[in-house]
Design a protein around this motif. Structure first.
Motif, PDB file in Angstrom:
ATOM      1  N   GLN A  92      16.268  68.693  52.960  1.00 19.02           N
ATOM      2  CA  GLN A  92      17.167  68.004  52.043  1.00 19.02           C
ATOM      3  C   GLN A  92      18.623  68.356  52.332  1.00 19.02           C
ATOM      4  N   ALA A  93      18.877  69.628  52.624  1.00 22.12           N
ATOM      5  CA  ALA A  93      20.249  70.043  52.934  1.00 22.12           C
ATOM      6  C   ALA A  93      20.757  69.366  54.196  1.00 22.12           C
ATOM      7  N   TRP A 105      13.624  72.326  51.211  1.00 22.56           N
ATOM      8  CA  TRP A 105      15.031  72.580  50.867  1.00 22.56           C
ATOM      9  C   TRP A 105      15.934  72.416  52.089  1.00 22.56           C
ATOM     10  N   PHE A 147       8.348  75.017  50.175  1.00 23.52           N
ATOM     11  CA  PHE A 147       9.576  74.746  49.416  1.00 23.52           C
ATOM     12  C   PHE A 147      10.818  75.049  50.246  1.00 23.52           C
TER      13      PHE A 147
END
Length: 300
Positions: free
Chosen positions: A51-52, A48, A44
């Motif tokens: 995606q950032a 994350w 995860f």
């Protein structure tokens, strides 16, 4: 196990305890679950971060291409309702240093009558020049079968002309001046056309979008010539009004307001002269009737 004691028999049953095995099994699944949980947390965290980074890269890309143009309500040529229009432009090239830019200029001092392949090189030079003067969102260059198509247009912060007039703003005056130095490297003929959006010109004096687009095209022509582009290089200056929209589905959008320069190939220039010049086939009318005159040379 049986033991005898006198005549009586005593039966002794021993049960082996499985406590140790159960404790070992219980501890193993806890360790496995902890490892699984840690792996999921790591996954995860990676997702994350990816995606950032993706959001940040998209933001940088939008910034490099240019922000959307906000149209509507600012002037007499804007639409009645605000709308967002993405700029019609290609991503700008990497900016050159001043020394690199000067070397690229020197490498194309004069190409003569440039071929289509050489016009592609000229397009790169124009894009580099636009970056140099901070006008990468105002210049769009593309190679077409007829030659090199150059669009000079507004962005969200700067308008090419003052609203409702042919008064050229300072930023675009400088852009056309620098563009003249690049266009002067070749002998290819140039067609200049002015374009407006479809919003009617609000005047009762007979002045309309045709007049406005023609005056703006002529103004661009004069700036190019004053900057050193030979006057004979310009083959035609034309008014298009809203006849050729960049965004036909949004005819009142400000993205349709522009000046277009078409740098013709030799073949395209020949076709143009055949169409409008003395070599084209013509029909002359007189009292004796129609006299067709072919453009083909007479044979002996």
């Amino acid at each position: 196990m049986k033991q005898k004691q006198g005549h009586d028999e005593i039966t002794i049953i021993k049960r082996r305890s499985k406590k140790g095995h159960e404790e070992a099994h219980s501890g193993a699944w806890k360790v496995a679950f902890a490892d699984f949980t840690l792996a999921m947390m790591a996954l995860f965290m990676v997702l994350w971060l990816v995606q950032a980074m993706k959001v940040e890269q998209e933001a940088e890309l939008r910034k490099s291409v240019g922000s959307p143009i906000w149209e509507g309500g600012a002037g007499i040529f804007d639409g009645s309702s605000p709308l967002i229009v993405e700029p019609v432009s290609a991503p700008p090239p990497v900016a050159l240093t001043e020394a690199e830019y000067e070397r690229s200029i020197d490498s194309t001092q004069h190409l003569g009558q440039a071929s289509l392949a050489e016009l592609k090189d000229l397009a790169v030079l124009m894009n580099d020049m636009a970056v140099e003067v901070g006008a990468e969102t105002n210049l769009q260059v593309e190679v077409v079968p007829q030659g090199l198509r150059i669009l000079v247009k507004d962005d969200q912060d700067r308008f090419m002309f003052q609203r409702g007039s042919a008064n050229l703003t300072e930023h675009f005056h400088g852009l056309l001046t620098r563009l003249a130095s690049v266009l002067g490297r070749v002998d290819n003929k140039l067609i200049i056309s002015g374009h407006t959006d479809a919003t009617p010109y609000r005047s009762n004096a007979g002045y309309n979008n045709w007049n406005l687009s023609g005056d703006r095209a002529l103004r661009a022509r004069n700036v190019l010539v004053d900057a050193g582009l030979p006057a004979h290089s310009i083959l035609q200056v034309t008014a298009q009004a809203d006849g050729v929209l960049l965004l036909p589905e949004q005819p009142e959008s400000g993205a349709n307001r522009r000046i277009e320069l078409l740098l013709l190939t030799t073949h395209a220039e020949t076709l143009y002269r055949d169409l409008f010049g003395e070599r084209s086939a013509q029909v002359h009318f007189s009292e004796q009737g129609a006299d067709y005159r072919s453009s083909a040379p007479e044979t002996l």
